[in-house]
Design a protein around this motif. Structure first.
Motif, PDB file in Angstrom:
ATOM      1  N   HIS A  86       3.580  -1.506 -10.756  1.00 33.78           N
ATOM      2  CA  HIS A  86       3.892  -0.308 -11.543  1.00 33.78           C
ATOM      3  C   HIS A  86       4.622  -0.722 -12.812  1.00 33.78           C
ATOM      4  N   THR A 109       2.096   1.698  -3.500  1.00 33.96           N
ATOM      5  CA  THR A 109       1.096   1.815  -4.566  1.00 33.96           C
ATOM      6  C   THR A 109       0.250   3.068  -4.439  1.00 33.96           C
ATOM      7  N   SER A 110      -0.154   3.403  -3.207  1.00 33.22           N
ATOM      8  CA  SER A 110      -1.013   4.584  -3.060  1.00 33.22           C
ATOM      9  C   SER A 110      -0.567   5.511  -1.940  1.00 33.22           C
ATOM     10  N   GLY A 111       0.426   5.112  -1.172  1.00 37.35           N
ATOM     11  CA  GLY A 111       0.918   5.958  -0.094  1.00 37.35           C
ATOM     12  C   GLY A 111       2.016   6.891  -0.582  1.00 37.35           C
ATOM     13  N   VAL A 120       0.842  -1.208   0.000  1.00 31.67           N
ATOM     14  CA  VAL A 120       0.000   0.000   0.000  1.00 31.67           C
ATOM     15  C   VAL A 120       0.873   1.253   0.000  1.00 31.67           C
ATOM     16  N   TYR A 121       1.943   1.237   0.785  1.00 29.79           N
ATOM     17  CA  TYR A 121       2.829   2.406   0.858  1.00 29.79           C
ATOM     18  C   TYR A 121       3.397   2.750  -0.519  1.00 29.79           C
ATOM     19  N   SER A 168       4.501   5.931  -3.336  1.00 20.51           N
ATOM     20  CA  SER A 168       4.099   5.902  -4.748  1.00 20.51           C
ATOM     21  C   SER A 168       4.634   7.113  -5.503  1.00 20.51           C
ATOM     22  N   ALA A 218       4.661  -3.345  -6.579  1.00 18.05           N
ATOM     23  CA  ALA A 218       3.613  -2.320  -6.543  1.00 18.05           C
ATOM     24  C   ALA A 218       2.711  -2.357  -7.776  1.00 18.05           C
TER      25      ALA A 218
END
Length: 152
Positions: free
Chosen positions: A131, A110-112, A107-108, A115, A129
């Motif tokens: 990406h 990918t969207s935290g 999460v950190y 990212s 992630a």
């Protein structure tokens, strides 16, 4: 067409190196959550083995403080002696892999806040992630000539 790297087995040393890299690049609160999640994801027998071996590695005063509870384990891992010892115990690579792939870490990145810097991270972290790395123009360079201002 998407190019995928072939999956290969990651050595224990590489797992530990990835763990160290991620640990050095996430805030303490994310690391705490990742330790708890990683410890909880391991089978009970492996958790017991890690706790037992960690007790042997720590200085005399803190040996009794090694917990079996994921949240308490995460709190213990704030201690530098515990962090140094954890990478030497049997099962460390499994804990490291569980840490790196834990939901808080994913999460950190990918969207935290992680990212934001994902483009500067190693390729294995991009893959974690989800990406996709691509050339700057994504392969869509325009070959259209601009206006002929010089009359050439």
């Amino acid at each position: 067409m998407k190019w995928r790297h072939s999956r290969h087995e990651i050595s224990d040393d590489e797992q530990i190196a990835r763990y160290a890299y991620v640990l050095g690049n996430v805030p303490a609160s994310v690391a705490d959550s990742a330790y708890a999640a990683a410890f909880q994801r391991l089978p009970a027998a492996q958790r017991e083995q890690i706790v037992s071996e960690l007790r042997k590695q720590l200085p005399a005063g803190s040996q009794e403080a090694v917990p079996d509870d994921p949240e308490a384990f995460a709190t213990l891992m704030r201690d530098l002696h515990a962090r140094q010892a954890i990478v030497t115990v049997p099962g460390a690579a499994d804990l490291a892999a569980a840490f790196v792939t834990s939901p808080p870490i994913v999460v950190y990145f990918t969207s935290g806040a992680g990212s934001v810097s994902i483009d500067q991270q190693p390729p294995w972290l991009h893959e974690l992630a989800g990406h996709e790395t691509a050339p700057i123009d994504g392969g869509r360079i325009s070959h259209h000539k601009g206006p002929d201002v010089l009359g050439i």
